[in-house]
Design an enzyme around this catalytic site. Structure first.
Site, PDB file in Angstrom:
ATOM      1  N   HIS A  81      -4.332  -3.348   6.967  1.00  0.00           N
ATOM      2  CA  HIS A  81      -4.185  -3.623   5.530  1.00  0.00           C
ATOM      3  C   HIS A  81      -5.540  -4.101   5.014  1.00  0.00           C
ATOM      4  CE1 HIS A  81      -2.962  -5.099   1.662  1.00  0.00           C
ATOM      5  NE2 HIS A  81      -3.452  -6.282   1.977  1.00  0.00           N
TER       6      HIS A  81
ATOM      7  N   ASP B  84       0.846  -1.203   0.000  1.00  0.00           N
ATOM      8  CA  ASP B  84       0.000   0.000   0.000  1.00  0.00           C
ATOM      9  C   ASP B  84       0.880   1.251   0.000  1.00  0.00           C
ATOM     10  OD1 ASP B  84      -2.397  -1.729   0.592  1.00  0.00           O
ATOM     11  OD2 ASP B  84      -1.222  -2.070   2.391  1.00  0.00           O
TER      12      ASP B  84
HETATM   13  P1  NAX Z   1      -2.255 -18.217  -3.449  1.00  0.00           P
HETATM   14  O1  NAX Z   1      -3.608 -18.778  -3.180  1.00  0.00           O
HETATM   15  O2  NAX Z   1      -1.725 -18.220  -4.847  1.00  0.00           O
HETATM   16  O3  NAX Z   1      -1.183 -19.001  -2.564  1.00  0.00           O
HETATM   17  C1  NAX Z   1      -1.379 -19.266  -1.223  1.00  0.00           C
HETATM   18  C2  NAX Z   1      -0.628 -20.555  -0.935  1.00  0.00           C
HETATM   19  O4  NAX Z   1      -0.690 -20.770   0.466  1.00  0.00           O
HETATM   20  C3  NAX Z   1      -1.217 -21.762  -1.633  1.00  0.00           C
HETATM   21  O5  NAX Z   1      -0.199 -22.434  -2.360  1.00  0.00           O
HETATM   22  C4  NAX Z   1      -1.738 -22.622  -0.479  1.00  0.00           C
HETATM   23  O6  NAX Z   1      -1.595 -24.010  -0.718  1.00  0.00           O
HETATM   24  C5  NAX Z   1      -0.827 -22.170   0.651  1.00  0.00           C
HETATM   25  N1  NAX Z   1      -1.362 -22.397   1.995  1.00  0.00           N
HETATM   26  C6  NAX Z   1      -2.646 -22.370   2.419  1.00  0.00           C
HETATM   27  N2  NAX Z   1      -2.734 -22.695   3.717  1.00  0.00           N
HETATM   28  C7  NAX Z   1      -1.468 -22.921   4.132  1.00  0.00           C
HETATM   29  C8  NAX Z   1      -0.909 -23.313   5.367  1.00  0.00           C
HETATM   30  N3  NAX Z   1      -1.690 -23.566   6.431  1.00  0.00           N
HETATM   31  N4  NAX Z   1       0.427 -23.470   5.441  1.00  0.00           N
HETATM   32  C9  NAX Z   1       1.195 -23.265   4.368  1.00  0.00           C
HETATM   33  N5  NAX Z   1       0.723 -22.909   3.158  1.00  0.00           N
HETATM   34  C10 NAX Z   1      -0.595 -22.745   3.045  1.00  0.00           C
HETATM   35  O7  NAX Z   1      -2.251 -16.757  -2.828  1.00  0.00           O
HETATM   36  P2  NAX Z   1      -1.211 -15.565  -3.046  1.00  0.00           P
HETATM   37  O8  NAX Z   1      -1.635 -14.763  -4.220  1.00  0.00           O
HETATM   38  O9  NAX Z   1       0.168 -16.128  -3.039  1.00  0.00           O
HETATM   39  O10 NAX Z   1      -1.494 -14.686  -1.758  1.00  0.00           O
HETATM   40  C11 NAX Z   1      -1.148 -15.144  -0.478  1.00  0.00           C
HETATM   41  C12 NAX Z   1      -1.773 -14.279   0.598  1.00  0.00           C
HETATM   42  O11 NAX Z   1      -1.294 -12.948   0.513  1.00  0.00           O
HETATM   43  C13 NAX Z   1      -3.296 -14.170   0.498  1.00  0.00           C
HETATM   44  O12 NAX Z   1      -3.844 -14.281   1.812  1.00  0.00           O
HETATM   45  C14 NAX Z   1      -3.492 -12.751  -0.008  1.00  0.00           C
HETATM   46  O13 NAX Z   1      -4.752 -12.248   0.358  1.00  0.00           O
HETATM   47  C15 NAX Z   1      -2.363 -12.044   0.663  1.00  0.00           C
HETATM   48  N6  NAX Z   1      -1.981 -10.746   0.127  1.00  0.00           N
HETATM   49  C16 NAX Z   1      -1.558  -9.804   1.016  1.00  0.00           C
HETATM   50  C17 NAX Z   1      -1.112  -8.567   0.612  1.00  0.00           C
HETATM   51  C18 NAX Z   1      -0.637  -7.545   1.605  1.00  0.00           C
HETATM   52  O14 NAX Z   1      -0.336  -6.447   1.162  1.00  0.00           O
HETATM   53  N7  NAX Z   1      -0.546  -7.816   2.903  1.00  0.00           N
HETATM   54  C19 NAX Z   1      -1.121  -8.193  -0.811  1.00  0.00           C
HETATM   55  C20 NAX Z   1      -1.163  -9.338  -1.733  1.00  0.00           C
HETATM   56  C21 NAX Z   1      -2.024 -10.491  -1.297  1.00  0.00           C
HETATM   57  O15 NAX Z   1      -3.358 -10.207  -1.642  1.00  0.00           O
END
Ligand code: NAX
Length: 327
Positions: A187, A159
């Protein structure tokens, strides 16, 4: 040879994981002389994909990548880690209420906090990226009582970077001319992207922009809703920019902030600027020798205060929804 830094990355086979691992292995976090070991955590169904990512990492022959650990067990992933980037989280599925989302993520971040407490190195520092990032961070922190709370942070750097770019574009200046931008609070769409304390080429940003309606009606909502706009355009959520922001967050924490500027980090609330205690709140911080400090003495307008109060209120509501998970 310098001993390696161990970096845990959760959700390593996900979109952000795929964008961040290669940069860490390339030395982007700690510099060109510092070897790293990647300790990658995934859930069982994603382990095969993670093996593919590890094959690609191997195929890069990164000189600094000393070893890799691939696991679906947090106790293994967090063993002796110096840095933990908690990216994996449970996305919101159709019809899911916010409380259910908070609860589902609590079920991930509580055991991860416990595993960090048991296994991480004594100097561990944690960055939570997975959403809802602030409250996930609070859950992990509260379940890791032996780790100093200030080691737990959540990411508002994306952000922050978005805000810099919007201001630079409006003022027609390079991004390097924009300093002292702040993201306050959560966030989420209640965050307060603050242009009023920012500087452009050393002058107050509002003076340079000279368009208060733009700040309130365009700049603030654009930054608040940028994540949704990227999803709308790309069909997927921000990944490379999120990975880049996570790299920036760790770089700032590790190397410090330059004089005359600050960064935004969500940290355990200090109560500064009348913010609520007991939540993870994003503030402007300066960093030296690995210690961050909230920037003091900013004078807040009524508008600033109302924006801080709204995002603080949301964080209190999120906390109330997961109170029983707070260890
Ligand atoms: P993806 O869905 O592509 O990848 C998430 C991965 O986490 C998947 O491979 C899944 O298998 C794995 N996962 C799920 N539960 C797990 C656990 N208990 N232990 C280990 N791995 C696990 O999502 P992605 O685009 O990579 O985003 C990841 C996270 O970042 C999401 O929650 C998203 O909302 C968040 N974000 C946060 C941002 C921020 O500024 N703070 C911005 C970007 C993003 O939206």
């Amino acid at each position: 040879m310098t001993s390696p830094i161990r970096v845990a990355v959760t959700g390593a086979a996900g979109n952000i994981g795929y964008a961040i691992l290669f940069r860490i292995a390339n030395g982007d976090l700690f510099g060109p002389d510092q070897p790293v070991i990647l300790q990658m955590l995934e859930i069982p169904p994603a382990m095969k994909a993670l093996e593919g990512v590890a094959m690609e990492l191997e195929d890069c022959a990164f000189p600094l990548l000393q070893d890799m650990v691939l696991t679906d067990d947090a106790n293994v992933a967090f063993k002796d880690v110096n840095w933990a980037l908690l990216i994996g989280a449970r996305p919101r599925s159709k019809g899911m209420e916010r409380k259910d989302l908070l609860g589902a993520n609590g079920a991930i971040f509580k055991p991860q906090g416990e595993a960090l407490n048991r296994h991480a190195a004594s100097d561990v520092r944690v960055l939570v990226v997975g959403n809802p990032a602030n409250t996930n961070c609070l859950i992990a922190m509260r379940n890791a009582p032996d780790i100093p709370p200030e080691r737990f942070t959540a990411m508002t750097r994306l952000d922050h970077n978005r805000a810099i770019s919007q201001l630079a574009r409006k003022a027609g200046v390079p991004v390097t001319a924009v300093k002292k931008v702040t993201i306050w609070g959560n966030h989420s769409s209640t965050q307060y992207p603050d242009a009023y304390h920012a500087e452009i080429n050393g002058r107050p940003a509002p003076e340079v922009i000279n368009d208060d309606a733009w700040i309130r009606e365009t700049f603030i909502p654009t930054v608040q809703k940028r994540g949704a706009a990227v999803i709308e355009a790309r069909g997927q959520s921000s990944a490379a920019s999120a990975a880049n922001a996570a790299i920036n967050h760790v770089q700032s924490w590790y190397h410090g902030t330059p004089p005359g500027d600050w960064v935004s980090m969500a940290i355990p609330s200090t109560g500064a600027y009348d913010t609520p205690e007991g939540v993870i709140f994003s503030y402007p911080v300066t960093i030296q020798n690995g210690q961050y400090q909230v920037v003091e003495g900013l004078s807040l307008s009524d508008f600033d205060r109302a924006m801080l109060a709204a995002t603080g209120q949301e964080l209190l509501e999120e906390r109330a929804a997961i109170e029983e998970m707070l260890g």
